[in-house]
Design a protein around this motif. Sequence first.
Motif, PDB file in Angstrom:
ATOM      1  N   GLU A   7       0.828  -1.207   0.000  1.00  0.00           N
ATOM      2  CA  GLU A   7       0.000   0.000   0.000  1.00  0.00           C
ATOM      3  C   GLU A   7       0.866   1.262   0.000  1.00  0.00           C
ATOM      4  N   ALA A   8       1.951   1.234   0.754  1.00  0.00           N
ATOM      5  CA  ALA A   8       2.834   2.402   0.812  1.00  0.00           C
ATOM      6  C   ALA A   8       3.471   2.676  -0.546  1.00  0.00           C
ATOM      7  N   VAL A   9       3.997   1.639  -1.163  1.00  0.00           N
ATOM      8  CA  VAL A   9       4.661   1.806  -2.467  1.00  0.00           C
ATOM      9  C   VAL A   9       3.649   2.239  -3.527  1.00  0.00           C
ATOM     10  N   GLY A  10       2.499   1.570  -3.546  1.00  0.00           N
ATOM     11  CA  GLY A  10       1.498   1.894  -4.552  1.00  0.00           C
ATOM     12  C   GLY A  10       0.959   3.303  -4.397  1.00  0.00           C
ATOM     13  N   THR A  11       0.658   3.694  -3.160  1.00  0.00           N
ATOM     14  CA  THR A  11       0.142   5.038  -2.926  1.00  0.00           C
ATOM     15  C   THR A  11       1.181   6.084  -3.270  1.00  0.00           C
ATOM     16  N   PHE A  12       2.432   5.820  -2.917  1.00  0.00           N
ATOM     17  CA  PHE A  12       3.508   6.764  -3.232  1.00  0.00           C
ATOM     18  C   PHE A  12       3.571   7.026  -4.735  1.00  0.00           C
ATOM     19  N   PHE A  13       3.622   5.969  -5.529  1.00  0.00           N
ATOM     20  CA  PHE A  13       3.779   6.158  -6.969  1.00  0.00           C
ATOM     21  C   PHE A  13       2.529   6.734  -7.619  1.00  0.00           C
ATOM     22  N   LEU A  14       1.352   6.363  -7.114  1.00  0.00           N
ATOM     23  CA  LEU A  14       0.131   6.922  -7.676  1.00  0.00           C
ATOM     24  C   LEU A  14       0.052   8.421  -7.418  1.00  0.00           C
ATOM     25  N   PHE A  15       0.291   8.831  -6.179  1.00  0.00           N
ATOM     26  CA  PHE A  15       0.188  10.245  -5.840  1.00  0.00           C
ATOM     27  C   PHE A  15       1.304  11.047  -6.505  1.00  0.00           C
ATOM     28  N   ALA A  16       2.512  10.459  -6.569  1.00  0.00           N
ATOM     29  CA  ALA A  16       3.609  11.148  -7.253  1.00  0.00           C
ATOM     30  C   ALA A  16       3.286  11.351  -8.724  1.00  0.00           C
ATOM     31  N   THR A  17       2.593  10.392  -9.317  1.00  0.00           N
ATOM     32  CA  THR A  17       2.209  10.515 -10.723  1.00  0.00           C
ATOM     33  C   THR A  17       1.233  11.661 -10.926  1.00  0.00           C
ATOM     34  N   VAL A  18       0.214  11.727 -10.081  1.00  0.00           N
ATOM     35  CA  VAL A  18      -0.796  12.785 -10.215  1.00  0.00           C
ATOM     36  C   VAL A  18      -0.161  14.166 -10.029  1.00  0.00           C
ATOM     37  N   ILE A  19       0.570  14.336  -8.949  1.00  0.00           N
ATOM     38  CA  ILE A  19       1.128  15.650  -8.647  1.00  0.00           C
ATOM     39  C   ILE A  19       2.294  15.977  -9.580  1.00  0.00           C
ATOM     40  N   GLY A  20       3.166  14.997  -9.823  1.00  0.00           N
ATOM     41  CA  GLY A  20       4.325  15.241 -10.675  1.00  0.00           C
ATOM     42  C   GLY A  20       3.954  15.551 -12.110  1.00  0.00           C
ATOM     43  N   SER A  21       2.989  14.832 -12.667  1.00  0.00           N
ATOM     44  CA  SER A  21       2.569  15.115 -14.044  1.00  0.00           C
ATOM     45  C   SER A  21       1.935  16.499 -14.125  1.00  0.00           C
ATOM     46  N   GLY A  22       1.258  16.913 -13.049  1.00  0.00           N
ATOM     47  CA  GLY A  22       0.696  18.258 -13.020  1.00  0.00           C
ATOM     48  C   GLY A  22       1.767  19.326 -12.998  1.00  0.00           C
ATOM     49  N   VAL A  23       2.832  19.096 -12.227  1.00  0.00           N
ATOM     50  CA  VAL A  23       3.939  20.052 -12.184  1.00  0.00           C
ATOM     51  C   VAL A  23       4.613  20.141 -13.548  1.00  0.00           C
ATOM     52  N   LEU A  24       4.875  19.002 -14.164  1.00  0.00           N
ATOM     53  CA  LEU A  24       5.523  18.996 -15.480  1.00  0.00           C
ATOM     54  C   LEU A  24       4.664  19.721 -16.512  1.00  0.00           C
ATOM     55  N   ALA A  25       3.363  19.429 -16.501  1.00  0.00           N
ATOM     56  CA  ALA A  25       2.470  20.093 -17.448  1.00  0.00           C
ATOM     57  C   ALA A  25       2.449  21.597 -17.224  1.00  0.00           C
ATOM     58  N   GLN A  26       2.468  22.001 -15.957  1.00  0.00           N
ATOM     59  CA  GLN A  26       2.455  23.422 -15.635  1.00  0.00           C
ATOM     60  C   GLN A  26       3.720  24.109 -16.130  1.00  0.00           C
ATOM     61  N   GLN A  27       4.832  23.415 -16.027  1.00  0.00           N
ATOM     62  CA  GLN A  27       6.097  23.998 -16.460  1.00  0.00           C
ATOM     63  C   GLN A  27       6.208  24.080 -17.976  1.00  0.00           C
ATOM     64  N   LEU A  28       5.712  23.040 -18.667  1.00  0.00           N
ATOM     65  CA  LEU A  28       5.900  22.961 -20.118  1.00  0.00           C
ATOM     66  C   LEU A  28       4.764  23.577 -20.917  1.00  0.00           C
ATOM     67  N   ALA A  29       3.538  23.542 -20.335  1.00  0.00           N
ATOM     68  CA  ALA A  29       2.376  24.003 -21.098  1.00  0.00           C
ATOM     69  C   ALA A  29       1.871  25.359 -20.636  1.00  0.00           C
ATOM     70  N   ALA A  30       2.544  25.957 -19.683  1.00  0.00           N
ATOM     71  CA  ALA A  30       2.193  27.295 -19.194  1.00  0.00           C
ATOM     72  C   ALA A  30       0.714  27.378 -18.823  1.00  0.00           C
ATOM     73  N   ASP A  31      -0.043  28.210 -19.516  1.00  0.00           N
ATOM     74  CA  ASP A  31      -1.446  28.440 -19.155  1.00  0.00           C
ATOM     75  C   ASP A  31      -2.424  27.555 -19.915  1.00  0.00           C
ATOM     76  N   GLN A  32      -1.950  26.526 -20.577  1.00  0.00           N
ATOM     77  CA  GLN A  32      -2.837  25.635 -21.334  1.00  0.00           C
ATOM     78  C   GLN A  32      -3.433  24.596 -20.377  1.00  0.00           C
ATOM     79  N   VAL A  33      -4.506  24.988 -19.715  1.00  0.00           N
ATOM     80  CA  VAL A  33      -5.086  24.156 -18.658  1.00  0.00           C
ATOM     81  C   VAL A  33      -5.579  22.825 -19.213  1.00  0.00           C
ATOM     82  N   LEU A  34      -6.244  22.844 -20.358  1.00  0.00           N
ATOM     83  CA  LEU A  34      -6.772  21.604 -20.932  1.00  0.00           C
ATOM     84  C   LEU A  34      -5.647  20.617 -21.205  1.00  0.00           C
ATOM     85  N   LEU A  35      -4.537  21.086 -21.745  1.00  0.00           N
ATOM     86  CA  LEU A  35      -3.402  20.201 -22.004  1.00  0.00           C
ATOM     87  C   LEU A  35      -2.876  19.627 -20.694  1.00  0.00           C
ATOM     88  N   GLY A  36      -2.844  20.453 -19.664  1.00  0.00           N
ATOM     89  CA  GLY A  36      -2.395  19.965 -18.370  1.00  0.00           C
ATOM     90  C   GLY A  36      -3.291  18.873 -17.827  1.00  0.00           C
TER      91      GLY A  36
END
Length: 215
Positions: A7-36
Amino acid sequence: MKTLWAEAVGTFFLFATVIGSGVLAQQLAADQVLLGVLVVTLATVMMLQLLVTMLGPVSGAQFNPAVSLVLRLRGQGTWGGMLVMVGVQTAAGIAATFAVHAMFGQPILQLSTTARDGAGLWLGEFIATFGLILTVLLTGRHAPHAGATSVALYIGAAILFTSSTCFANPAITIARALSDTFTGIAPASAPAFIAAQFAGALAAHGLERLLYPEG
Protein backbone atom coordinates in the motif's frame (compact mmCIF):
# COMPACT_ATOMS: atom_id res chain seq x y z
CA MET A 1 3.69 -5.97 6.82
CA LYS A 2 3.74 -7.13 3.20
CA THR A 3 0.29 -5.64 2.70
CA LEU A 4 1.27 -2.34 4.27
CA TRP A 5 4.45 -2.09 2.22
CA ALA A 6 2.46 -2.74 -0.95
CA GLU A 7 0.00 0.00 0.00
CA ALA A 8 2.83 2.40 0.81
CA VAL A 9 4.66 1.81 -2.47
CA GLY A 10 1.50 1.89 -4.55
CA THR A 11 0.14 5.04 -2.93
CA PHE A 12 3.51 6.76 -3.23
CA PHE A 13 3.78 6.16 -6.97
CA LEU A 14 0.13 6.92 -7.68
CA PHE A 15 0.19 10.25 -5.84
CA ALA A 16 3.61 11.15 -7.25
CA THR A 17 2.21 10.51 -10.72
CA VAL A 18 -0.80 12.78 -10.21
CA ILE A 19 1.13 15.65 -8.65
CA GLY A 20 4.32 15.24 -10.68
CA SER A 21 2.57 15.11 -14.04
CA GLY A 22 0.70 18.26 -13.02
CA VAL A 23 3.94 20.05 -12.18
CA LEU A 24 5.52 19.00 -15.48
CA ALA A 25 2.47 20.09 -17.45
CA GLN A 26 2.45 23.42 -15.63
CA GLN A 27 6.10 24.00 -16.46
CA LEU A 28 5.90 22.96 -20.12
CA ALA A 29 2.38 24.00 -21.10
CA ALA A 30 2.19 27.29 -19.19
CA ASP A 31 -1.45 28.44 -19.15
CA GLN A 32 -2.84 25.64 -21.33
CA VAL A 33 -5.09 24.16 -18.66
CA LEU A 34 -6.77 21.60 -20.93
CA LEU A 35 -3.40 20.20 -22.00
CA GLY A 36 -2.40 19.97 -18.37
CA VAL A 37 -5.54 18.04 -17.48
CA LEU A 38 -4.97 15.65 -20.37
CA VAL A 39 -1.37 15.04 -19.29
CA VAL A 40 -2.46 14.26 -15.72
CA THR A 41 -5.22 12.00 -17.02
CA LEU A 42 -2.94 9.98 -19.28
CA ALA A 43 -0.24 9.57 -16.65
CA THR A 44 -2.76 8.58 -13.97
CA VAL A 45 -4.48 5.98 -16.15
CA MET A 46 -1.18 4.34 -17.10
CA MET A 47 0.14 4.26 -13.53
CA LEU A 48 -3.13 2.94 -12.09
CA GLN A 49 -3.23 0.10 -14.59
CA LEU A 50 0.32 -0.85 -13.67
CA LEU A 51 -0.04 -0.52 -9.89
CA VAL A 52 -3.33 -2.43 -9.59
CA THR A 53 -1.96 -5.23 -11.77
CA MET A 54 1.30 -5.37 -9.83
CA LEU A 55 0.09 -4.87 -6.26
CA GLY A 56 -3.54 -5.98 -6.35
CA PRO A 57 -2.64 -9.59 -5.47
CA VAL A 58 -0.64 -8.35 -2.46
CA SER A 59 -2.82 -5.71 -0.78
CA GLY A 60 -5.88 -5.35 -2.98
CA ALA A 61 -4.35 -2.14 -4.35
CA GLN A 62 -6.61 0.08 -2.26
CA PHE A 63 -4.47 3.26 -2.14
CA ASN A 64 -7.56 5.09 -0.88
CA PRO A 65 -9.17 5.44 2.59
CA ALA A 66 -12.65 5.45 1.03
CA VAL A 67 -11.97 2.08 -0.58
CA SER A 68 -10.50 0.75 2.66
CA LEU A 69 -13.58 1.87 4.61
CA VAL A 70 -15.99 0.17 2.22
CA LEU A 71 -13.99 -3.06 2.26
CA ARG A 72 -14.08 -3.00 6.09
CA LEU A 73 -17.86 -2.49 6.00
CA ARG A 74 -18.02 -5.58 3.80
CA GLY A 75 -16.27 -7.59 6.49
CA GLN A 76 -12.67 -7.48 5.30
CA GLY A 77 -10.02 -7.12 8.00
CA THR A 78 -10.48 -5.29 11.29
CA TRP A 79 -11.15 -1.68 12.24
CA GLY A 80 -7.69 -1.40 13.74
CA GLY A 81 -6.13 -2.81 10.61
CA MET A 82 -8.11 -0.39 8.47
CA LEU A 83 -6.92 2.60 10.52
CA VAL A 84 -3.31 1.49 10.14
CA MET A 85 -3.86 1.07 6.39
CA VAL A 86 -5.32 4.57 6.11
CA GLY A 87 -2.39 5.97 8.08
CA VAL A 88 0.08 4.30 5.73
CA GLN A 89 -1.79 5.57 2.66
CA THR A 90 -1.83 9.13 3.97
CA ALA A 91 1.82 9.12 5.05
CA ALA A 92 2.98 7.63 1.74
CA GLY A 93 0.96 10.23 -0.13
CA ILE A 94 2.52 13.09 1.78
CA ALA A 95 5.98 11.58 1.18
CA ALA A 96 5.18 11.45 -2.54
CA THR A 97 4.24 15.14 -2.49
CA PHE A 98 7.53 16.08 -0.86
CA ALA A 99 9.46 13.88 -3.31
CA VAL A 100 7.82 15.57 -6.29
CA HIS A 101 8.70 19.00 -4.92
CA ALA A 102 12.30 17.89 -4.47
CA MET A 103 12.48 16.42 -7.99
CA PHE A 104 11.31 19.67 -9.55
CA GLY A 105 13.44 21.92 -7.35
CA GLN A 106 10.53 23.43 -5.46
CA PRO A 107 10.16 24.19 -1.73
CA ILE A 108 9.45 20.91 0.03
CA LEU A 109 6.87 22.37 2.40
CA GLN A 110 3.98 24.10 0.66
CA LEU A 111 0.30 24.84 1.16
CA SER A 112 -1.95 25.09 -1.87
CA THR A 113 -3.63 28.41 -2.61
CA THR A 114 -6.07 26.93 -5.13
CA ALA A 115 -9.56 27.24 -3.69
CA ARG A 116 -11.96 24.54 -4.85
CA ASP A 117 -15.31 25.38 -3.29
CA GLY A 118 -18.96 25.24 -4.21
CA ALA A 119 -21.85 22.82 -4.45
CA GLY A 120 -21.00 21.86 -8.02
CA LEU A 121 -17.50 20.72 -7.09
CA TRP A 122 -18.74 18.86 -4.01
CA LEU A 123 -21.32 17.08 -6.14
CA GLY A 124 -18.55 16.26 -8.60
CA GLU A 125 -16.53 14.63 -5.84
CA PHE A 126 -19.56 12.71 -4.60
CA ILE A 127 -20.24 11.37 -8.10
CA ALA A 128 -16.57 10.66 -8.81
CA THR A 129 -16.15 8.61 -5.62
CA PHE A 130 -19.54 6.92 -5.97
CA GLY A 131 -18.57 5.72 -9.44
CA LEU A 132 -15.12 4.59 -8.35
CA ILE A 133 -16.42 2.48 -5.47
CA LEU A 134 -19.16 1.00 -7.64
CA THR A 135 -16.53 0.13 -10.25
CA VAL A 136 -14.38 -1.57 -7.62
CA LEU A 137 -17.26 -3.55 -6.13
CA LEU A 138 -19.07 -4.63 -9.28
CA THR A 139 -15.95 -5.40 -11.29
CA GLY A 140 -14.69 -7.42 -8.34
CA ARG A 141 -17.97 -9.33 -8.33
CA HIS A 142 -18.38 -9.93 -12.06
CA ALA A 143 -14.93 -9.66 -13.65
CA PRO A 144 -12.13 -9.61 -11.06
CA HIS A 145 -9.54 -10.26 -13.77
CA ALA A 146 -10.44 -6.87 -15.28
CA GLY A 147 -10.04 -4.88 -12.05
CA ALA A 148 -6.93 -2.96 -13.06
CA THR A 149 -8.31 -1.93 -16.42
CA SER A 150 -11.73 -1.02 -15.07
CA VAL A 151 -10.42 1.19 -12.30
CA ALA A 152 -7.88 2.91 -14.55
CA LEU A 153 -10.46 3.58 -17.25
CA TYR A 154 -13.01 4.88 -14.77
CA ILE A 155 -10.56 7.29 -13.15
CA GLY A 156 -9.42 8.54 -16.56
CA ALA A 157 -12.99 9.18 -17.62
CA ALA A 158 -13.97 10.75 -14.30
CA ILE A 159 -11.06 13.22 -14.40
CA LEU A 160 -12.51 14.45 -17.68
CA PHE A 161 -16.25 14.44 -16.91
CA THR A 162 -16.54 15.57 -13.28
CA SER A 163 -16.47 19.22 -12.25
CA SER A 164 -13.88 18.47 -9.55
CA THR A 165 -11.56 16.52 -11.89
CA CYS A 166 -12.01 13.45 -9.69
CA PHE A 167 -9.89 13.47 -6.57
CA ALA A 168 -12.11 10.61 -5.26
CA ASN A 169 -9.63 9.88 -2.47
CA PRO A 170 -9.34 11.50 0.99
CA ALA A 171 -5.62 10.74 1.27
CA ILE A 172 -4.73 12.37 -2.05
CA THR A 173 -6.86 15.35 -1.09
CA ILE A 174 -4.66 15.83 1.97
CA ALA A 175 -1.50 15.35 -0.11
CA ARG A 176 -2.65 17.81 -2.77
CA ALA A 177 -3.41 20.39 -0.07
CA LEU A 178 0.33 20.35 0.63
CA SER A 179 1.29 21.24 -2.95
CA ASP A 180 0.80 24.71 -4.38
CA THR A 181 0.96 23.37 -7.91
CA PHE A 182 -1.39 22.53 -10.79
CA THR A 183 -3.25 19.76 -8.95
CA GLY A 184 -3.35 21.45 -5.55
CA ILE A 185 -6.35 22.20 -3.35
CA ALA A 186 -6.40 24.82 -0.62
CA PRO A 187 -6.45 23.27 2.87
CA ALA A 188 -9.68 25.16 3.65
CA SER A 189 -11.35 23.46 0.68
CA ALA A 190 -10.20 19.95 1.57
CA PRO A 191 -12.67 19.02 4.37
CA ALA A 192 -15.74 19.46 2.14
CA PHE A 193 -14.09 17.39 -0.59
CA ILE A 194 -13.28 14.63 1.89
CA ALA A 195 -16.83 14.65 3.27
CA ALA A 196 -18.23 14.37 -0.26
CA GLN A 197 -15.86 11.48 -1.01
CA PHE A 198 -16.88 9.46 2.01
CA ALA A 199 -20.55 10.18 1.31
CA GLY A 200 -20.14 8.95 -2.26
CA ALA A 201 -18.33 5.83 -1.08
CA LEU A 202 -21.04 4.98 1.45
CA ALA A 203 -23.77 5.57 -1.14
CA ALA A 204 -22.07 3.18 -3.57
CA HIS A 205 -21.69 0.60 -0.82
CA GLY A 206 -25.38 0.96 0.00
CA LEU A 207 -26.42 0.55 -3.63
CA GLU A 208 -24.29 -2.56 -4.05
CA ARG A 209 -25.87 -4.06 -0.91
CA LEU A 210 -29.30 -3.22 -2.33
CA LEU A 211 -28.50 -4.91 -5.63
CA TYR A 212 -26.92 -7.95 -3.99
CA PRO A 213 -28.43 -8.33 -0.50
CA GLU A 214 -27.23 -11.93 -0.32
CA GLY A 215 -23.65 -10.68 0.06
